[in-house]
Scaffold this motif. Sequence first.
Motif, PDB file in Angstrom:
ATOM      1  N   ILE A 255       0.851  -1.182  -0.048  1.00  0.00           N
ATOM      2  CA  ILE A 255      -0.092   0.101   0.090  1.00  0.00           C
ATOM      3  C   ILE A 255       0.910   1.272   0.114  1.00  0.00           C
ATOM      4  CG2 ILE A 255      -1.720   1.338   1.410  1.00  0.00           C
ATOM      5  CD1 ILE A 255      -2.842  -1.208   2.252  1.00  0.00           C
ATOM      6  N   GLY A 256       0.847   1.991  -1.206  1.00  0.00           N
ATOM      7  CA  GLY A 256       1.965   2.880  -1.215  1.00  0.00           C
ATOM      8  C   GLY A 256       2.752   2.764  -2.208  1.00  0.00           C
ATOM      9  N   ASP A 257       4.089   3.229  -2.046  1.00  0.00           N
ATOM     10  CA  ASP A 257       5.232   3.288  -2.995  1.00  0.00           C
ATOM     11  C   ASP A 257       6.507   2.657  -2.413  1.00  0.00           C
ATOM     12  OD1 ASP A 257       7.160   3.561  -4.765  1.00  0.00           O
ATOM     13  OD2 ASP A 257       6.405   5.308  -5.434  1.00  0.00           O
ATOM     14  N   LYS A 258       6.749   1.535  -2.360  1.00  0.00           N
ATOM     15  CA  LYS A 258       8.004   0.572  -1.832  1.00  0.00           C
ATOM     16  C   LYS A 258       9.167   1.296  -2.063  1.00  0.00           C
ATOM     17  CE  LYS A 258       9.769  -3.605  -0.451  1.00  0.00           C
ATOM     18  NZ  LYS A 258       9.572  -5.269  -0.499  1.00  0.00           N
ATOM     19  N   THR A 259       9.203   2.062  -3.313  1.00  0.00           N
ATOM     20  CA  THR A 259      10.570   2.453  -4.048  1.00  0.00           C
ATOM     21  C   THR A 259      10.959   3.888  -3.138  1.00  0.00           C
ATOM     22  OG1 THR A 259       9.664   3.950  -5.663  1.00  0.00           O
ATOM     23  CG2 THR A 259      10.067   1.647  -6.146  1.00  0.00           C
ATOM     24  N   SER A 262      11.779   8.433   1.284  1.00  0.00           N
ATOM     25  CA  SER A 262      11.516   9.532   2.385  1.00  0.00           C
ATOM     26  C   SER A 262       9.883   9.689   2.213  1.00  0.00           C
ATOM     27  CB  SER A 262      12.246  10.838   2.101  1.00  0.00           C
ATOM     28  OG  SER A 262      11.901  11.099   0.716  1.00  0.00           O
ATOM     29  N   ALA A 263       9.502  10.398   3.711  1.00  0.00           N
ATOM     30  CA  ALA A 263       8.008  10.685   3.415  1.00  0.00           C
ATOM     31  C   ALA A 263       7.399  11.644   2.564  1.00  0.00           C
ATOM     32  CB  ALA A 263       7.716  11.218   5.133  1.00  0.00           C
ATOM     33  N   PRO A 264       6.209  11.617   2.159  1.00  0.00           N
ATOM     34  CA  PRO A 264       5.975  12.336   0.958  1.00  0.00           C
ATOM     35  C   PRO A 264       5.697  14.039   1.607  1.00  0.00           C
ATOM     36  CG  PRO A 264       4.014  11.011   1.596  1.00  0.00           C
ATOM     37  CD  PRO A 264       5.277  10.676   2.147  1.00  0.00           C
ATOM     38  N   GLU A 265       6.017  14.958   0.961  1.00  0.00           N
ATOM     39  CA  GLU A 265       5.638  16.433   1.241  1.00  0.00           C
ATOM     40  C   GLU A 265       4.155  16.874   0.883  1.00  0.00           C
ATOM     41  OE1 GLU A 265       8.955  18.650   0.523  1.00  0.00           O
ATOM     42  OE2 GLU A 265      10.368  17.523   1.713  1.00  0.00           O
ATOM     43  N   SER A 266       3.644  16.040  -0.006  1.00  0.00           N
ATOM     44  CA  SER A 266       2.271  16.311  -0.642  1.00  0.00           C
ATOM     45  C   SER A 266       1.631  15.247  -1.083  1.00  0.00           C
ATOM     46  CB  SER A 266       2.350  17.399  -1.651  1.00  0.00           C
ATOM     47  OG  SER A 266       2.867  16.650  -2.845  1.00  0.00           O
ATOM     48  N   ASN A 300      -7.056 -18.519  10.426  1.00  0.00           N
ATOM     49  CA  ASN A 300      -5.693 -17.766   9.963  1.00  0.00           C
ATOM     50  C   ASN A 300      -4.303 -18.599  10.003  1.00  0.00           C
ATOM     51  OD1 ASN A 300      -7.647 -15.674   9.992  1.00  0.00           O
ATOM     52  ND2 ASN A 300      -6.817 -14.692  11.616  1.00  0.00           N
ATOM     53  N   GLU A 301      -3.536 -18.375   8.838  1.00  0.00           N
ATOM     54  CA  GLU A 301      -2.288 -18.933   8.678  1.00  0.00           C
ATOM     55  C   GLU A 301      -1.325 -17.774   8.511  1.00  0.00           C
ATOM     56  OE1 GLU A 301      -0.070 -21.224   4.940  1.00  0.00           O
ATOM     57  OE2 GLU A 301      -2.354 -21.109   5.005  1.00  0.00           O
ATOM     58  N   PRO A 302      -0.362 -17.904   9.528  1.00  0.00           N
ATOM     59  CA  PRO A 302       0.716 -17.196   9.584  1.00  0.00           C
ATOM     60  C   PRO A 302       1.443 -17.123   8.048  1.00  0.00           C
ATOM     61  CG  PRO A 302       0.830 -18.207  11.358  1.00  0.00           C
ATOM     62  CD  PRO A 302      -0.170 -18.851  10.539  1.00  0.00           C
ATOM     63  N   VAL A 303       1.741 -16.034   7.529  1.00  0.00           N
ATOM     64  CA  VAL A 303       2.427 -15.935   6.143  1.00  0.00           C
ATOM     65  C   VAL A 303       3.291 -14.520   6.088  1.00  0.00           C
ATOM     66  CG1 VAL A 303       2.116 -15.731   3.731  1.00  0.00           C
ATOM     67  CG2 VAL A 303       0.531 -17.022   4.987  1.00  0.00           C
ATOM     68  N   ASP A 304       4.613 -14.773   5.656  1.00  0.00           N
ATOM     69  CA  ASP A 304       5.506 -13.453   5.505  1.00  0.00           C
ATOM     70  C   ASP A 304       4.856 -12.383   4.805  1.00  0.00           C
ATOM     71  OD1 ASP A 304       7.236 -14.871   7.169  1.00  0.00           O
ATOM     72  OD2 ASP A 304       8.705 -15.562   5.384  1.00  0.00           O
ATOM     73  N   LEU A 305       5.088 -11.242   5.320  1.00  0.00           N
ATOM     74  CA  LEU A 305       4.715 -10.007   4.717  1.00  0.00           C
ATOM     75  C   LEU A 305       5.785  -9.439   4.099  1.00  0.00           C
ATOM     76  CD1 LEU A 305       2.892  -7.806   3.398  1.00  0.00           C
ATOM     77  CD2 LEU A 305       2.769  -6.731   5.837  1.00  0.00           C
ATOM     78  N   ASN A 306       6.407  -9.175   2.970  1.00  0.00           N
ATOM     79  CA  ASN A 306       7.656  -8.862   2.212  1.00  0.00           C
ATOM     80  C   ASN A 306       7.287  -7.432   1.645  1.00  0.00           C
ATOM     81  OD1 ASN A 306       9.175 -11.126   2.760  1.00  0.00           O
ATOM     82  ND2 ASN A 306       8.141 -12.100   1.143  1.00  0.00           N
ATOM     83  N   GLY A 307       5.925  -6.792   1.443  1.00  0.00           N
ATOM     84  CA  GLY A 307       5.608  -5.744   0.976  1.00  0.00           C
ATOM     85  C   GLY A 307       5.359  -4.880   2.259  1.00  0.00           C
ATOM     86  N   GLY A 308       4.397  -4.158   2.308  1.00  0.00           N
ATOM     87  CA  GLY A 308       4.277  -3.108   3.593  1.00  0.00           C
ATOM     88  C   GLY A 308       3.265  -1.883   3.075  1.00  0.00           C
ATOM     89  N   ILE A 309       3.516  -0.998   4.026  1.00  0.00           N
ATOM     90  CA  ILE A 309       2.845   0.271   3.929  1.00  0.00           C
ATOM     91  C   ILE A 309       3.706   1.446   3.722  1.00  0.00           C
ATOM     92  CG2 ILE A 309       0.989   1.758   4.579  1.00  0.00           C
ATOM     93  CD1 ILE A 309      -0.048  -0.514   6.414  1.00  0.00           C
ATOM     94  N   TYR A 310       3.872   2.262   2.734  1.00  0.00           N
ATOM     95  CA  TYR A 310       4.924   3.077   2.250  1.00  0.00           C
ATOM     96  C   TYR A 310       4.275   4.380   1.781  1.00  0.00           C
ATOM     97  CZ  TYR A 310       7.883  -1.243   2.321  1.00  0.00           C
ATOM     98  OH  TYR A 310       8.427  -2.452   2.758  1.00  0.00           O
ATOM     99  N   TYR A 311       4.795   5.321   1.957  1.00  0.00           N
ATOM    100  CA  TYR A 311       4.658   6.549   1.323  1.00  0.00           C
ATOM    101  C   TYR A 311       3.086   6.839   1.094  1.00  0.00           C
ATOM    102  CZ  TYR A 311       6.241  10.274  -2.072  1.00  0.00           C
ATOM    103  OH  TYR A 311       6.575  11.415  -2.831  1.00  0.00           O
ATOM    104  N   ASN A 312       2.651   7.308   2.174  1.00  0.00           N
ATOM    105  CA  ASN A 312       1.060   7.841   1.998  1.00  0.00           C
ATOM    106  C   ASN A 312       1.235   9.119   2.884  1.00  0.00           C
ATOM    107  OD1 ASN A 312      -0.343   5.304   1.270  1.00  0.00           O
ATOM    108  ND2 ASN A 312       1.083   4.445   2.812  1.00  0.00           N
ATOM    109  N   TYR A 313       0.069   9.991   2.647  1.00  0.00           N
ATOM    110  CA  TYR A 313      -0.176  11.368   3.009  1.00  0.00           C
ATOM    111  C   TYR A 313      -1.292  11.967   3.613  1.00  0.00           C
ATOM    112  CZ  TYR A 313       0.864  16.478   2.601  1.00  0.00           C
ATOM    113  OH  TYR A 313       0.856  17.873   3.046  1.00  0.00           O
TER     114      TYR A 313
END
Length: 325
Positions: A255-259, A262-266, A300-313
């Motif tokens: 969710i967002g942009d993993k690349t 730094s945090a978004p300014e807008s 519920n089955e535990p599964v690795d999360l290699n993604g994440g939550i990045y770059y949201n404003y």
Amino acid sequence: NAMRNLIFSLSKTPNKIEDALTTQVSLFSLFNEISKSLALLKDNDTFFTYGGGMHVKAGSTVILDDGTLIEKNKAKYGGGVYNAGTLYLIGTACIGDKNATSLAVRGSYDTCSNESTYAGGGLYNVGTLYLGTDEKALTGGIYYNCGLTIWGGGIYNTDNGTVIMKSGNIAYNDGQETCGGIEIVSGSLTMTGGSIHHNSTGGKGGGVLLKPGAIFNFGGGTISANWATGGGGGVVIDSSESSPSIMYMYGTAVIGDKTKTSAPESREGANGTNGNGAGICVNGGRLYMGYKSYTSESDNEPVDLNGGIYYNYCSSTNNDSKGGG
């Protein structure tokens, strides 16, 4: 079963459209399974209740393949398509305008492709919808559609419908009151690839809105650059006292942009909101990160999360907004 091919182009003359759709429905009954390629369903200004461009009836299976374009249609439920059967979008198939590079604007075919006057600007689903398959990816998708009055700019899913997204895009759609991308009122969304991006709403749920009882299995793909004025730029997980919605996030889901480093300014390029939760807003529902389930919470089955939550404003003129991620 042998695959049948149906190739046709519809005139924008209302009577001819109605005749063609009547023939199409009879073919559904005769063949049950139809692969439709190089088809053009557009410029239908005659008002339909269910599916401005196409209505897939229960018990029918339709495959929209390379070259299929459904645009500039209007209906109360499903401006482009109403699906009560089994519908596949693969290849370059597109509901809306794939060339769009800006957000759809309600009120004109010049600024918006398919339109719904109640729910599901691009597609209204009460059946089973596949966006891409293991055998053939979807490079098209649901683009540049409008929910004119109430819900779901891109896709509106209800009556325990099922959406399985393996590839493709849900992009540049606009929902007036709630959800720009895909709204799951009941039933489920399983997403393992593709992208939900650049959708917008004046309410909540820019990318995805889960209503009470809905389930979202998010194992891959991205939800990015969506906007919701009322909260949950990326995803909203709603709830009621008796029926919470549930989201599982695992695998390579982002969710967002993993690349970004730094945090978004807008809000540019980020999921954003003037409310709470730019990436995810958990509004009484349940979010499991690093887990998946296709049956019930007890499994519920535990599964690795290699993604994440990045770059949201998160933005607000009165500083009331909370939760950038």
